[in-house]
Structures are given as C-alpha cells and as structure tokens.
Design a protein around this motif. Structure first.
Motif, PDB file in Angstrom:
ATOM      1  N   TYR A  90       0.838  -1.201   0.000  1.00 31.47           N
ATOM      2  CA  TYR A  90       0.000   0.000   0.000  1.00 31.47           C
ATOM      3  C   TYR A  90       0.875   1.254   0.000  1.00 31.47           C
ATOM      4  O   TYR A  90       0.587   2.241  -0.692  1.00 31.47           O
ATOM      5  CB  TYR A  90      -0.920   0.024   1.221  1.00 31.47           C
ATOM      6  CG  TYR A  90      -1.903  -1.122   1.311  1.00 31.47           C
ATOM      7  CD1 TYR A  90      -2.377  -1.765   0.179  1.00 31.47           C
ATOM      8  CD2 TYR A  90      -2.366  -1.568   2.556  1.00 31.47           C
ATOM      9  CE1 TYR A  90      -3.271  -2.815   0.261  1.00 31.47           C
ATOM     10  CE2 TYR A  90      -3.261  -2.618   2.658  1.00 31.47           C
ATOM     11  CZ  TYR A  90      -3.710  -3.242   1.513  1.00 31.47           C
ATOM     12  OH  TYR A  90      -4.601  -4.278   1.613  1.00 31.47           O
TER      13      TYR A  90
ATOM     14  N   LYS B 292       0.234   3.451  -3.056  1.00 27.99           N
ATOM     15  CA  LYS B 292      -0.653   4.508  -2.554  1.00 27.99           C
ATOM     16  C   LYS B 292      -2.091   4.379  -3.077  1.00 27.99           C
ATOM     17  O   LYS B 292      -2.597   5.245  -3.794  1.00 27.99           O
ATOM     18  CB  LYS B 292      -0.087   5.888  -2.897  1.00 27.99           C
ATOM     19  CG  LYS B 292       1.259   6.165  -2.237  1.00 27.99           C
ATOM     20  CD  LYS B 292       1.826   7.502  -2.639  1.00 27.99           C
ATOM     21  CE  LYS B 292       3.080   7.803  -1.842  1.00 27.99           C
ATOM     22  NZ  LYS B 292       4.098   6.746  -1.882  1.00 27.99           N
ATOM     23  N   PRO B 293      -2.790   3.310  -2.729  1.00 26.57           N
ATOM     24  CA  PRO B 293      -4.159   3.072  -3.223  1.00 26.57           C
ATOM     25  C   PRO B 293      -5.193   3.923  -2.492  1.00 26.57           C
ATOM     26  O   PRO B 293      -4.925   4.489  -1.426  1.00 26.57           O
ATOM     27  CB  PRO B 293      -4.376   1.589  -2.923  1.00 26.57           C
ATOM     28  CG  PRO B 293      -3.576   1.363  -1.671  1.00 26.57           C
ATOM     29  CD  PRO B 293      -2.353   2.233  -1.816  1.00 26.57           C
TER      30      PRO B 293
ATOM     31  N   ARG C 297      -9.931  -0.117  -0.989  1.00 29.52           N
ATOM     32  CA  ARG C 297      -9.419  -1.353  -0.399  1.00 29.52           C
ATOM     33  C   ARG C 297      -9.571  -2.554  -1.320  1.00 29.52           C
ATOM     34  O   ARG C 297      -8.631  -3.332  -1.502  1.00 29.52           O
ATOM     35  CB  ARG C 297     -10.126  -1.618   0.926  1.00 29.52           C
ATOM     36  CG  ARG C 297      -9.626  -2.865   1.630  1.00 29.52           C
ATOM     37  CD  ARG C 297     -10.162  -2.974   3.021  1.00 29.52           C
ATOM     38  NE  ARG C 297      -9.509  -4.030   3.767  1.00 29.52           N
ATOM     39  CZ  ARG C 297      -9.603  -4.169   5.083  1.00 29.52           C
ATOM     40  NH1 ARG C 297     -10.320  -3.318   5.784  1.00 29.52           N
ATOM     41  NH2 ARG C 297      -8.982  -5.144   5.715  1.00 29.52           N
TER      42      ARG C 297
ATOM     43  N   ALA D 285      -7.176  -2.442  -4.125  1.00 31.43           N
ATOM     44  CA  ALA D 285      -5.808  -2.579  -3.625  1.00 31.43           C
ATOM     45  C   ALA D 285      -5.497  -4.038  -3.291  1.00 31.43           C
ATOM     46  O   ALA D 285      -4.421  -4.548  -3.612  1.00 31.43           O
ATOM     47  CB  ALA D 285      -5.614  -1.698  -2.390  1.00 31.43           C
ATOM     48  N   ASP D 286      -6.451  -4.724  -2.632  1.00 32.59           N
ATOM     49  CA  ASP D 286      -6.242  -6.133  -2.292  1.00 32.59           C
ATOM     50  C   ASP D 286      -6.149  -7.001  -3.548  1.00 32.59           C
ATOM     51  O   ASP D 286      -5.337  -7.935  -3.619  1.00 32.59           O
ATOM     52  CB  ASP D 286      -7.384  -6.624  -1.397  1.00 32.59           C
ATOM     53  CG  ASP D 286      -7.279  -6.069   0.013  1.00 32.59           C
ATOM     54  OD1 ASP D 286      -6.238  -5.467   0.332  1.00 32.59           O
ATOM     55  OD2 ASP D 286      -8.252  -6.218   0.785  1.00 32.59           O
TER      56      ASP D 286
ATOM     57  N   TYR E  91      -2.805  -6.465  -5.081  1.00 27.85           N
ATOM     58  CA  TYR E  91      -1.764  -7.133  -4.290  1.00 27.85           C
ATOM     59  C   TYR E  91      -1.723  -8.632  -4.615  1.00 27.85           C
ATOM     60  O   TYR E  91      -0.658  -9.206  -4.844  1.00 27.85           O
ATOM     61  CB  TYR E  91      -2.036  -6.928  -2.803  1.00 27.85           C
ATOM     62  CG  TYR E  91      -1.051  -7.639  -1.895  1.00 27.85           C
ATOM     63  CD1 TYR E  91       0.230  -7.118  -1.686  1.00 27.85           C
ATOM     64  CD2 TYR E  91      -1.407  -8.812  -1.242  1.00 27.85           C
ATOM     65  CE1 TYR E  91       1.138  -7.761  -0.853  1.00 27.85           C
ATOM     66  CE2 TYR E  91      -0.498  -9.466  -0.409  1.00 27.85           C
ATOM     67  CZ  TYR E  91       0.769  -8.939  -0.217  1.00 27.85           C
ATOM     68  OH  TYR E  91       1.654  -9.579   0.603  1.00 27.85           O
TER      69      TYR E  91
ATOM     70  N   TRP F 101      -4.894  -2.425   6.128  1.00 23.67           N
ATOM     71  CA  TRP F 101      -5.591  -1.323   5.454  1.00 23.67           C
ATOM     72  C   TRP F 101      -5.917  -0.206   6.428  1.00 23.67           C
ATOM     73  O   TRP F 101      -5.761   0.983   6.097  1.00 23.67           O
ATOM     74  CB  TRP F 101      -6.861  -1.817   4.779  1.00 23.67           C
ATOM     75  CG  TRP F 101      -7.584  -0.711   4.067  1.00 23.67           C
ATOM     76  CD1 TRP F 101      -8.657   0.005   4.499  1.00 23.67           C
ATOM     77  CD2 TRP F 101      -7.229  -0.148   2.799  1.00 23.67           C
ATOM     78  NE1 TRP F 101      -9.016   0.964   3.591  1.00 23.67           N
ATOM     79  CE2 TRP F 101      -8.147   0.896   2.527  1.00 23.67           C
ATOM     80  CE3 TRP F 101      -6.237  -0.426   1.869  1.00 23.67           C
ATOM     81  CZ2 TRP F 101      -8.092   1.654   1.367  1.00 23.67           C
ATOM     82  CZ3 TRP F 101      -6.187   0.333   0.704  1.00 23.67           C
ATOM     83  CH2 TRP F 101      -7.109   1.359   0.464  1.00 23.67           C
TER      84      TRP F 101
ATOM     85  N   TRP G 171      -2.813   1.721   7.037  1.00 19.44           N
ATOM     86  CA  TRP G 171      -2.474   2.548   5.880  1.00 19.44           C
ATOM     87  C   TRP G 171      -3.351   3.804   5.828  1.00 19.44           C
ATOM     88  O   TRP G 171      -2.857   4.898   5.561  1.00 19.44           O
ATOM     89  CB  TRP G 171      -2.628   1.734   4.602  1.00 19.44           C
ATOM     90  CG  TRP G 171      -2.786   2.575   3.357  1.00 19.44           C
ATOM     91  CD1 TRP G 171      -3.874   2.643   2.541  1.00 19.44           C
ATOM     92  CD2 TRP G 171      -1.828   3.491   2.805  1.00 19.44           C
ATOM     93  NE1 TRP G 171      -3.666   3.528   1.524  1.00 19.44           N
ATOM     94  CE2 TRP G 171      -2.416   4.070   1.656  1.00 19.44           C
ATOM     95  CE3 TRP G 171      -0.549   3.888   3.175  1.00 19.44           C
ATOM     96  CZ2 TRP G 171      -1.757   5.007   0.883  1.00 19.44           C
ATOM     97  CZ3 TRP G 171       0.121   4.830   2.388  1.00 19.44           C
ATOM     98  CH2 TRP G 171      -0.473   5.373   1.252  1.00 19.44           C
TER      99      TRP G 171
ATOM    100  N   LYS H 141      -2.166   7.590   5.929  1.00 21.42           N
ATOM    101  CA  LYS H 141      -2.542   8.483   4.830  1.00 21.42           C
ATOM    102  C   LYS H 141      -3.143   9.781   5.362  1.00 21.42           C
ATOM    103  O   LYS H 141      -2.799  10.874   4.909  1.00 21.42           O
ATOM    104  CB  LYS H 141      -3.545   7.761   3.923  1.00 21.42           C
ATOM    105  CG  LYS H 141      -3.957   8.532   2.689  1.00 21.42           C
ATOM    106  CD  LYS H 141      -4.934   7.694   1.861  1.00 21.42           C
ATOM    107  CE  LYS H 141      -5.442   8.466   0.657  1.00 21.42           C
ATOM    108  NZ  LYS H 141      -6.428   7.685  -0.112  1.00 21.42           N
TER     109      LYS H 141
END
Length: 483
Positions: A27, A31-32, A35, A38-39, A42, A79, A82, A86
């Motif tokens: 992450y 920089k997503p 979620r 992003a997962d 990944y 998450w 993160w 952020k």
C-alpha cells in the motif's frame, strides 16, 4: 509499452525485491484509495511474481508464505493502518504547505523592507514621509506575523478535529455528523455506503401540518386566539405537545421575543429545555421524568460496560454527567447537550459535545444489550439511542446504533432552527417534528426491548447473539477491580 503494463512490471519487480512484501508495504508503494482494488492488485502482483521466478526457491517460498498469510486474513489490519498513515500525511502536508506560504510572505516582506531601509540609509535621505512609509512597511510585516498566528490556529483546529475523530474510531464508532462525516468516508471508502445506509426518515403527520397552518397563517393576535381554542377531548399527546410548544413561543414573541442578547444559558433554558419539559408532560407513558443541568446519566455509572476509557472519576463519585437527561424505566433514553447559545459559540465545544453524545449513546446501547445479551443481532441492530444537541440557533437530533460486529455509528436525522421573531414562526413546523421523532423512537424502543426480552428467554449464546457483537472494554479502575 502501455503505461499500465509498465506499472504492472514495476509492481512485480518491487514484490520480488522487497524483503517483507506485506500488504501494508505494498500500500505504501502504490498509494491506493480503495481497499478492494488494492487487495486485488496485491494478490495479482503476488501471483505474477511467483510465475516470473519458478526456479528461485527462496523467492517462491517467501511469496508463497505471504500469499497464504494474506488468504488466511492475517493482514486485515494493514488497510486500517495505511488509512491512518494516509490521513496523518495529509494533515502534516496541509500544515507544512500553510506554514511554507506564510513564511514566504513574511520573508518577502522582510527582504523588501531591508532593501528600502538600506537604500535610504546609504543616501541619508529618511525624511518624515519616508518614515511614514517605513512604518507602513513595518505594519505589513506585523500583519505577516498575524498570518502566521492565524495559520497556526487553523492547523490546531484541523488537528483537533482529527484528534476527536481518531478517538471515536479507536472506540469503533463512526461519526456521520459534520465535521466528521468526510473523515469517516475517507476511513471507510470501500464500505462507507453500507455504513451510511438505512438511516431514519420521518415525516410530519398531515393533521399536525393542518393545525400549524391554521394557527400560524395570520398575525400574532389571531395566532394567540387560535392556540387558546380547546382541542378535541381525545386529542393525542403529539397534538397537545405541538399546541403547547407553539403557545410557549407565541407568548415570547408577543412580549418582546426571545432574549437573544442575554446570557446564552438563559436563552437555552427558555427554548430547548422548555421543549423537552413539555415533551415529558404529554408523553408520560414513554418517559418517567426529566432533569436538567449536569445530570448523572444512570446508564453510565457502571464503568465495567462504559466505553469512555479516559473518563475520570469525579470527586463527587457521581459518574458521567449530561446537560439534560430523559428517563425511561430509570435508564437514559434521550441525552441532551447544549453547546452554548447564539451569543456565545465555540467550535471545539461543539465537536466535543457530538463525540460525547456518541460515547454516551454507545454506553446506553450496551447497557440494554447486556440486559438482553442473548437477543438476536437482527433485533439489536434496530435498537437506537437518541441524542439531542443544541448549538447556536439550532437543535439537532442524533441516533446511535449498532451496524456490525463491535462497530457503532452516530448520525444526524434532523436539524431545525429555533425562531427568534414572529417572522420566523414557520420554523415551528420543523420544531413540531421533534415530537414526532421522539414519540416514534421511544415507542420503537419499548417494542424492541420487549422483543429482546422474549428472545433472551428462548435463544442460546451463539454467533447471532448480540453479546458477541458488542465492544465493551473493562474500564474499571485498577484499584477497584476484583482480585
């Protein structure tokens, strides 16, 4: 090569070379903002990295173990971590940019002033007019200093909002009220719609609308004459409450209006407290009393289930206090907080009271859930705690409920302005809705408590029991805990 393909290769290269390619590290790299995506990215990057190095046992072992841990849910908290990082970065950058702009302006003024003064000193030509110009330049520099102070205060406000928000999230409470709603949305981008859905909406009954129109469609003398007319003998409590609220305001208008230029606490007592007092008079079957002024909330005395982890015991040992509390079955059902009146208002106090209503609302829910800990989640999620907030010229009604396992939310369902002159009389139509909301929610609470009681008698503990969905830390002071 397409840009997307180049990005994928870059991600795969990172995955192979990273010593500990956890989701959190990934992450930080990409920089997503969502979620789910992003997962998915990944997992796809992991699979691609495994396919790229089939013969490298060390890389295969590292990535295979990482994929297994990811699939087993060992990185669920990454998450949340993160998102916190952020937000912290965003706030820090905002403060840094603000300070940088102010310092640039300040330095520019100083440099400009230094050049002017040096030129004048070299020529020896500082006369009275130039002296005035020098003072004006100095004034601009001083104003630059003021800008720095203002920027600092702005940064403090931002950090204070984040501080309140972080405290709520640590308690698993989503605050869907301004100024916290946007922070909640950023915190739960991929599931915010689920968190914010199924909020309550209630309309004003037609007979109440007609009565208000008949009452207020004229001058104040006609209105006073109309409000004195007797209602039918079988008039329901909501109609009686509406009439008495209107009578209360009309008499204030007739004798000079609300004293909005006087002390704000007097103003509060004239308005909101009177509304709640009238409510208790006509809804006796729903409430069993009302009290104002730093009142102990009975449902918040037991620190074992109280979620206010930082709450300090008062010297009087009275427990948590509220500006006003309505009681139902000796348990708090409506909590009221007043953030000053129209002549005095502080944004920090406003935010503090919202978060206080959220914390106390969760306490109220947990208190009742513990009485019926075997009740079903389906019923418990319908059970709501009511909070009322008075600030400036406004009254807002909040509901707190359980939305998912160990997670709560508070949201605003209604806000109205208190009229301060007869020309504002139509605001009374909105104030009449307060009675509709309170009557509806207190009636629902009584029904749901009865239903939970029946479920409590027939259900065994299990994953669908509310006791497994609550977040109740033991906040009893160490010295008082049972050994």
């Amino acid at each position: 090569m397409p840009k997307s393909e180049g990005k994928k290769k870059e991600n795969v290269k990172w995955m192979i070379n990273c010593d500990n390619p956890t989701p959190l590290s990934f992450y930080r790299f990409i920089k997503p903002t969502h979620r789910n995506r992003a997962d998915e990215k990944y997992r796809n990057t992991l699979n691609s990295a495994l396919e790229c190095n089939p013969k490298n046992r060390k890389i295969q072992k590292k990535l295979t173990e990482m994929r297994k841990k990811f699939d087993d849910g060992e990185y669920k908290q990454d998450w949340e971590i993160w998102m916190q990082e952020k937000r912290a970065t965003r706030v820090h950058r905002s403060i840094q940019e603000t300070n940088e702009n102010v310092h640039k302006k300040f330095n520019s003024l100083v440099e400009s002033q230094s050049v002017i003064v040096k030129q004048a000193e070299d020529k020896g030509e500082i006369d009275d007019d130039q002296g005035e110009e020098h003072n004006e330049q100095r004034s601009q520099i001083d104003n630059g200093s003021d800008d720095i102070v203002v920027a600092g205060e702005s940064a403090k406000k931002k950090s204070k909002t984040d501080e309140f928000f972080e405290d709520m999230r640590e308690r698993n409470i989503y605050v869907l009220c301004e100024p916290f709603r946007k922070l909640s949305q950023m915190d739960a981008e991929d599931r915010f719609e689920m968190i914010a859905k199924n909020t309550v909406e209630i309309e004003l009954p037609e007979d109440i609308k007609e009565y208000l129109h008949c009452l207020l469609n004229g001058d104040i003398k006609n209105a006073l004459s109309e409000v004195e007319k007797p209602l039918d003998g079988d008039a329901r409590p909501l109609m009686l409450w509406t009439r008495e609220v209107c009578r209360h305001f009309l008499f204030y208008y007739y004798y000079g209006g609300l004293r909005i230029n006087s002390d704000e606490k007097t103003w509060s007592n004239q308005t909101v407290y009177r509304i709640l007092d009238l409510f208790s008079m006509f809804f006796g079957n729903l409430t069993s009393g009302i009290a104002f002024g730093e009142i102990v909330n009975e449902a918040h005395k037991d620190r074992v289930y109280n979620v206010n982890a930082d709450q300090k015991q008062s010297n009087s040992r009275r427990g948590d206090k509220n500006d006003a509390v309505l009681y139902q079955d000796n348990n708090a059902t409506i909590i009221y907080e007043q953030s000053f009146g129209p002549t005095g208002f502080d944004a920090t106090h406003h935010m503090e009271d919202i978060t206080k209503l959220a914390r106390n609302g969760v306490d109220d829910l947990n208190y009742h859930f513990l009485q019926y800990e075997k009740s079903s989640i389906t019923t418990a999620k319908k059970f709501k705690s009511v909070g009322i907030h008075g600030y400036k010229y406004f009254i807002a009604i909040y509901l707190t409920d359980l939305i998912c396992m160990k997670t709560y939310r508070i949201y605003e369902i209604f806000k109205c302005k208190i009229p301060t002159s007869y020309t504002d009389r139509w605001f009374l139509a909105k104030i009449a809705r307060i009675g509709v909301y309170l009557e509806t929610h207190l009636t629902d609470r009584q029904f749901l408590k009865g239903k939970m009681g029946m479920e409590d008698a027939i259900n065994d503990k299990g994953p669908n029991c509310v006791c497994n969905w609550m977040a109740i830390p033991d906040n009893t002071p160490e010295a008082k805990r049972a050994k």
